[in-house]
Structure formats: C-alpha cells, structure tokens
Design an enzyme around this catalytic site. Structure first.
Site, PDB file in Angstrom:
ATOM      1  N   PHE A   1      16.677   3.345  -7.454  1.00 41.61           N
ATOM      2  CA  PHE A   1      15.456   4.143  -7.632  1.00 41.61           C
ATOM      3  C   PHE A   1      15.354   4.522  -9.105  1.00 41.61           C
ATOM      4  CE2 PHE A   1      13.182   8.262  -7.561  1.00 41.61           C
ATOM      5  CZ  PHE A   1      11.984   7.807  -7.026  1.00 41.61           C
TER       6      PHE A   1
ATOM      7  N   ARG B   1      -4.804 -10.918  -6.887  1.00 43.41           N
ATOM      8  CA  ARG B   1      -6.250 -10.655  -6.755  1.00 43.41           C
ATOM      9  C   ARG B   1      -6.746  -9.942  -8.003  1.00 43.41           C
ATOM     10  NH1 ARG B   1      -5.722  -5.214  -6.399  1.00 43.41           N
ATOM     11  NH2 ARG B   1      -3.861  -4.482  -5.355  1.00 43.41           N
TER      12      ARG B   1
ATOM     13  N   ARG C   1     -11.260   6.793 -12.833  1.00 43.09           N
ATOM     14  CA  ARG C   1     -11.817   6.501 -11.498  1.00 43.09           C
ATOM     15  C   ARG C   1     -12.451   7.764 -10.936  1.00 43.09           C
ATOM     16  NH1 ARG C   1      -7.655   2.847  -7.916  1.00 43.09           N
ATOM     17  NH2 ARG C   1      -6.817   1.584  -9.610  1.00 43.09           N
TER      18      ARG C   1
ATOM     19  N   GLY D   1       0.810  -1.219   0.000  1.00 45.74           N
ATOM     20  CA  GLY D   1       0.000   0.000   0.000  1.00 45.74           C
ATOM     21  C   GLY D   1       0.837   1.260   0.000  1.00 45.74           C
TER      22      GLY D   1
ATOM     23  N   GLU E   1       6.050  -5.915  -8.283  1.00 46.70           N
ATOM     24  CA  GLU E   1       5.304  -6.841  -7.428  1.00 46.70           C
ATOM     25  C   GLU E   1       4.244  -7.599  -8.222  1.00 46.70           C
ATOM     26  OE1 GLU E   1       2.771  -5.235  -4.391  1.00 46.70           O
ATOM     27  OE2 GLU E   1       2.093  -3.567  -5.627  1.00 46.70           O
TER      28      GLU E   1
ATOM     29  N   VAL F   1      -8.699  -3.090  -9.515  1.00 40.57           N
ATOM     30  CA  VAL F   1      -9.738  -2.099  -9.830  1.00 40.57           C
ATOM     31  C   VAL F   1      -9.828  -1.921 -11.350  1.00 40.57           C
ATOM     32  CG1 VAL F   1     -10.429   0.321  -9.546  1.00 40.57           C
ATOM     33  CG2 VAL F   1      -9.275  -0.874  -7.660  1.00 40.57           C
TER      34      VAL F   1
HETATM   35  P1  ADP Z   1       3.402  -1.363  -2.607  1.00 43.01           P
HETATM   36  O1  ADP Z   1       3.290  -2.846  -2.480  1.00 43.01           O
HETATM   37  O2  ADP Z   1       3.510  -0.676  -1.298  1.00 43.01           O
HETATM   38  O3  ADP Z   1       2.385  -0.771  -3.530  1.00 43.01           O
HETATM   39  P2  ADP Z   1       5.431  -1.274  -4.723  1.00 43.01           P
HETATM   40  O4  ADP Z   1       6.677  -2.057  -4.642  1.00 43.01           O
HETATM   41  O5  ADP Z   1       4.381  -1.753  -5.647  1.00 43.01           O
HETATM   42  O6  ADP Z   1       4.833  -1.102  -3.241  1.00 43.01           O
HETATM   43  O7  ADP Z   1       5.782   0.219  -5.058  1.00 43.01           O
HETATM   44  C1  ADP Z   1       4.828   1.251  -4.987  1.00 43.01           C
HETATM   45  C2  ADP Z   1       5.274   2.428  -5.792  1.00 43.01           C
HETATM   46  O8  ADP Z   1       6.523   2.937  -5.324  1.00 43.01           O
HETATM   47  C3  ADP Z   1       5.527   2.121  -7.260  1.00 43.01           C
HETATM   48  O9  ADP Z   1       4.343   2.168  -8.005  1.00 43.01           O
HETATM   49  C4  ADP Z   1       6.478   3.238  -7.631  1.00 43.01           C
HETATM   50  O10 ADP Z   1       5.764   4.435  -7.787  1.00 43.01           O
HETATM   51  C5  ADP Z   1       7.325   3.382  -6.390  1.00 43.01           C
HETATM   52  N1  ADP Z   1       8.536   2.526  -6.480  1.00 43.01           N
HETATM   53  C6  ADP Z   1       8.695   1.296  -5.983  1.00 43.01           C
HETATM   54  N2  ADP Z   1       9.941   0.812  -6.274  1.00 43.01           N
HETATM   55  C7  ADP Z   1      10.566   1.769  -6.973  1.00 43.01           C
HETATM   56  C8  ADP Z   1      11.855   1.895  -7.586  1.00 43.01           C
HETATM   57  N3  ADP Z   1      12.759   0.928  -7.499  1.00 43.01           N
HETATM   58  N4  ADP Z   1      12.131   3.045  -8.249  1.00 43.01           N
HETATM   59  C9  ADP Z   1      11.231   4.041  -8.344  1.00 43.01           C
HETATM   60  N5  ADP Z   1      10.013   3.998  -7.796  1.00 43.01           N
HETATM   61  C10 ADP Z   1       9.664   2.883  -7.123  1.00 43.01           C
END
Ligand code: ADP
Length: 447
Positions: free
Chosen positions: A203, A292, A338, A165, A288, A295
């Site tokens: 990042f 499930r 949305r 989240g 990730e 939306v």
């Molecule tokens: P969560 O499970 O909390 O949603 P995610 O791993 O899906 O976490 O990451 C959520 C958001 O964080 C991504 O959609 C992106 O915007 C940012 N993010 C995650 N990892 C990176 C990364 N390595 N570099 C840049 N942004 C990232």
C-alpha cells in the site's frame, strides 16, 4: 465511403463525440433513454433512437437494444465514450460479431487489460514500474498466506483481479486482520465480478495520481501526449485534473513514457488509452490501463493542440492519421474542474431543473457541457454537468484564469460543487502543488 457512427453514451461525452464526428464529416446516430429526451446532442445528431427506459441497465447498458439501434439506422461503427459499456470486452466483441466497428481497441485487448493481474504482468514485461506485491496463485493455507503477506510487507492492499471502479480492494495494516480481510474481499469480488482471484500489493501511502495519455494507430505508430495529475479526488473520483503533472523526476518520467509506448506495441494496442500510476518519492507505480477515452482528456488536448477524440474515431475507422511524436509540441498548462450536480458540502446529488445558467468564456477557457437554461438534470445518471478547462502559460496563471472562469459561471435551480472548486483553487496546498490523493478527504474537508 461515408461512415455513420452510433454514439453509445449520453451527456457531455456524447456531445464531445458528436462534435468530432461533424468535423470529420461522419453521420451520427444518437441513442437516448426515455429519461434523457432533453439531451443537447440529440438536437444536433443526424438521427436519434430511443433505446429504453431511464434505468441505465435498460438503456445505456442494454447491449441488444444498442445493437438493434445500430442495425436499424445502418450505422457502421459504435463510439462508446467512458463509463457504461466503454470497457466491457463482451460489448466490444458483440459489436465486432455484429459487423460494427467498435471505436476502441480489440475486445481481446480490453479483456486482457481489464484483468488486473494480467495487465500488471504485461506492464512489467514492458519495463513499466509496478507496485511491489504478489500476483501468483494465493494458497489456502493461512500460514503460507501470512508468509506471502510478510514478504510483501505491511501495510498492504488486497485487490481483486477483476475489480474496477474502486471496488474489490481492502487495505490491511498488520497480520491480525489479514485472513479475515482476504475472506471478505474474496466474497465481495465473487459477488460483484463473478471472479474471486485476488492479489497483494504494497500500500503506497499518500501518493499522487499521475497518468500518461497514449495514442496508437494500430499500424505500428504510437505516441504519448505527456502526463496528467489527477490527485485531487474524493472517494476515488477525480475532481480537478491538470496537464502536465509538474515536479516529476525527469529521468524516471522519460523511462516510463518510453515503457508505456513499448507496452502499447507489445499488446498491439489500437486507439487511445491511459496508463495510470501512483507516484511517490520520485517513483512511478503502475496501477492500471484504461482502454477508453477519459473524462479528463481535454487537459492533454489543450497543452498539445491534438484532438484525441478525432484521432480515436480516425483510428477506429481505419482512416489515415499521421502520428509523429516530434510533431507533438507541449505548450503551457491546463486545468479541468468537474462541475457536478451535488451539494458542495454533503455531496448529496442534486438533480432537477436548471432555471438559468451561464457558461464561462474568454481567452483560454473551454466549456465542455451538455447543460443549458431550462435543462432538467435527470436523477438516474452520473452527476457530471460540465467540465471547465482553462489553459495558460503557467500553472499559476491557469489557476487564476480558472478562478475568473468560475466567477463568471453560474447555474440556478440545482446545487453544484462550484463553491468547492473556488475553495480548492484558493487552497495553499493545491496552489503549491503539494496535495496527494488523500488530501481532499483527509485534510481539506476536515478543516
Ligand atoms: P479501480 O480499477 O477500481 O479504479 P485501481 O487499481 O485503479 O482500481 O485503484 C483505485 C484507487 O485505489 C487508486 O487510485 C488509489 O487511490 C488506490 N490504490 C490502488 N492501489 C493502491 C496501492 N497499491 N497503494 C495505495 N493506494 C492504492
């Protein structure tokens, strides 16, 4: 044998599930909280059970109450939707242990994919491209930590393996803030998730958010429904989604699609799922897997004609479903907006009475929503009111159709982000498909 499905959710996704159940001649049990007595799908379900007070913790997250409702009504399966308990491995396990079919993958698979380090390692094993980083055990020694961070390179992101989240993440621009950020993220992760395992990732700056929808029958057949682009986001919440994602490197995409199918086979995945990526300079980076329904699933349905929720129910109930990739024909473009009950500028939630509303309609317009004139939007839940989905031959005509649909649509009594969508759909960067996940917050809203 006729099945009875308990829909363990509310709002538009509960209605979506109910519609799919009806088409499959499945009996339905709708649960609700005392704050949700006016939900539309309650009037359409075969049976309804109140599972607790308005507070989500006491109702839609109340596992004993939901399982009791299932037992009381003789339901044999539980449909989780998204949010609430949909990716809670303990809930899936308890459903299984109480003799209910959980409409989703096995609890062990949800658990594995819910742990980000495990998921990332499994993805790599299936040749899915991941974000370069470090997923080994982090040492306590500060110098060793700095060396590891240097080898990953700055800027980097510290992530909690149990995070979700959008929580449990911290971006570090250089070595000076590394150690303090590690301590902070560790503490946050421990408090929020009861697990302080961290890892590092490079990042990726200003990427697009691209995801791949998969469907696996659990008997060896796995297909994909192509890509979605969900780059228009605010605070990691998607606002506009579309399918397919345009302008991707074709060779890399084909390889990534095949690798996603391989991952599903390797983890014996059963059900529908989404594999999410960041995409930058022609490269996919796995972030990730969501185990499930999402939306934004309708945009994939609209370009394939494939009913994802029906497939999910059939797979979960062990019904026959012919999954054949060759039969999935991609056609045209689809966009979803949305509509949230919130101020279009301050984003402050705006629950309350909808005096009057009118849904959009016409060729290529789909309206997935639980709202109606006279509906009281409760303050306790997510602000999603409706999803408007338009489909057309091209992205350009799809945007035009959405603008026309938005012109027709109105909600009176509460504020919605309707006008934000109108502005976004007229935005030159969006129309040119040149936005990324930071565009809305860092550029558009600052104009
Ligand atoms: P969560 O499970 O909390 O949603 P995610 O791993 O899906 O976490 O990451 C959520 C958001 O964080 C991504 O959609 C992106 O915007 C940012 N993010 C995650 N990892 C990176 C990364 N390595 N570099 C840049 N942004 C990232």
């Amino acid at each position: 044998m006729s099945h009875k499905i308990l829909i363990a959710n509310r709002g538009e996704i509960a209605l979506r599930a109910l519609r799919a159940c009806k088409e499959l001649n499945l009996k339905t049990v709708a649960i609700y909280s005392t704050g949700d007595k006016e939900l539309k799908h309650l009037r359409l379900a075969d049976e309804t059970v109140c599972v607790g007070p308005a507070s989500p913790l006491e109702s839609y997250l109340n596992i004993p109450a939901i399982l009791s409702a299932g037992e009381l009504t003789g339901a044999d399966a539980i449909y989780p939707g998204y949010g609430f308990l949909a990716e809670d491995a303990d809930f899936a396990e308890k459903c299984e242990a109480s003799g209910f079919k959980f409409i989703g993958p096995a609890s062990s698979v949800i658990r594995k994919m819910g742990d980000k380090i495990t998921a990332k390692n499994l993805a790599e094993k299936s040749d899915i491209p991941t974000v370069p980083g470090y997923t080994g055990v982090l040492p306590n020694d500060e110098e060793e930590l700095k060396n590891i961070a240097n080898s990953v390179g700055y800027p980097l992101i510290i992530k909690a393996s149990a995070g979700g989240g959008g929580r449990g993440m911290k971006v570090v621009n250089d070595e000076t803030s590394l150690i303090a950020s590690i301590h902070l993220t560790k503490q946050e992760a421990k408090n929020a998730f009861g697990n302080d395992t961290l890892y590092f990732e490079k990042f990726i700056q200003n990427p697009r958010h691209i995801e791949i929808q998969i469907v696996a029958d659990g008997k060896g057949s796995t297909i994909h429904l192509g890509t979605r682009d969900c780059s228009m986001q605010r605070r990691h919440q998607k606002i506009i989604e579309e399918a397919p994602a345009e302008g991707l490197d074709k060779t890399k995409l084909e390889k990534t699609l095949q690798a996603c199918l391989k991952l599903c086979k390797n983890i014996s995945y059963s059900g529908v799922g989404t594999i999410e990526f960041l995409y930058k300079n022609g490269q996919f980076y796995f972030i990730e897997m969501n185990t499930r329904i999402q939306v934004e699933h309708p945009v994939s349905e609209m370009i394939t004609g494939f009913d994802i929720v029906k497939a999910q129910l059939k797979i979960g109930l062990g019904m026959d479903l012919d999954l054949n990739q060759d039969e999935i024909i991609f056609r045209g473009h689809a966009i979803e907006c949305r509509i949230n009950a919130e101020d279009p500028e301050s984003f402050i939630p705006s629950p309350g009475l909808i005096h009057k509303m009118h849904p959009p309609g016409g060729l290529g317009v789909r309206f997935d929503s639980h709202i109606y004139s006279g509906y009281m939007v409760p303050p306790h839940y997510d602000s999603l009111l409706a999803k408007i989905i338009t489909t057309a031959n091209t992205r350009e005509s799809c945007i035009k159709r959405m603008l026309s649909a938005l012109d027709e649509f109105f909600v009176e009594g509460i504020k919605t982000n309707h006008s934000l969508h109108q502005r976004l759909l007229n935005d030159q960067k969006f129309c040119a498909n040149e936005h990324n996940i930071n565009y809305l917050e860092e550029v558009f809203l600052k104009k």
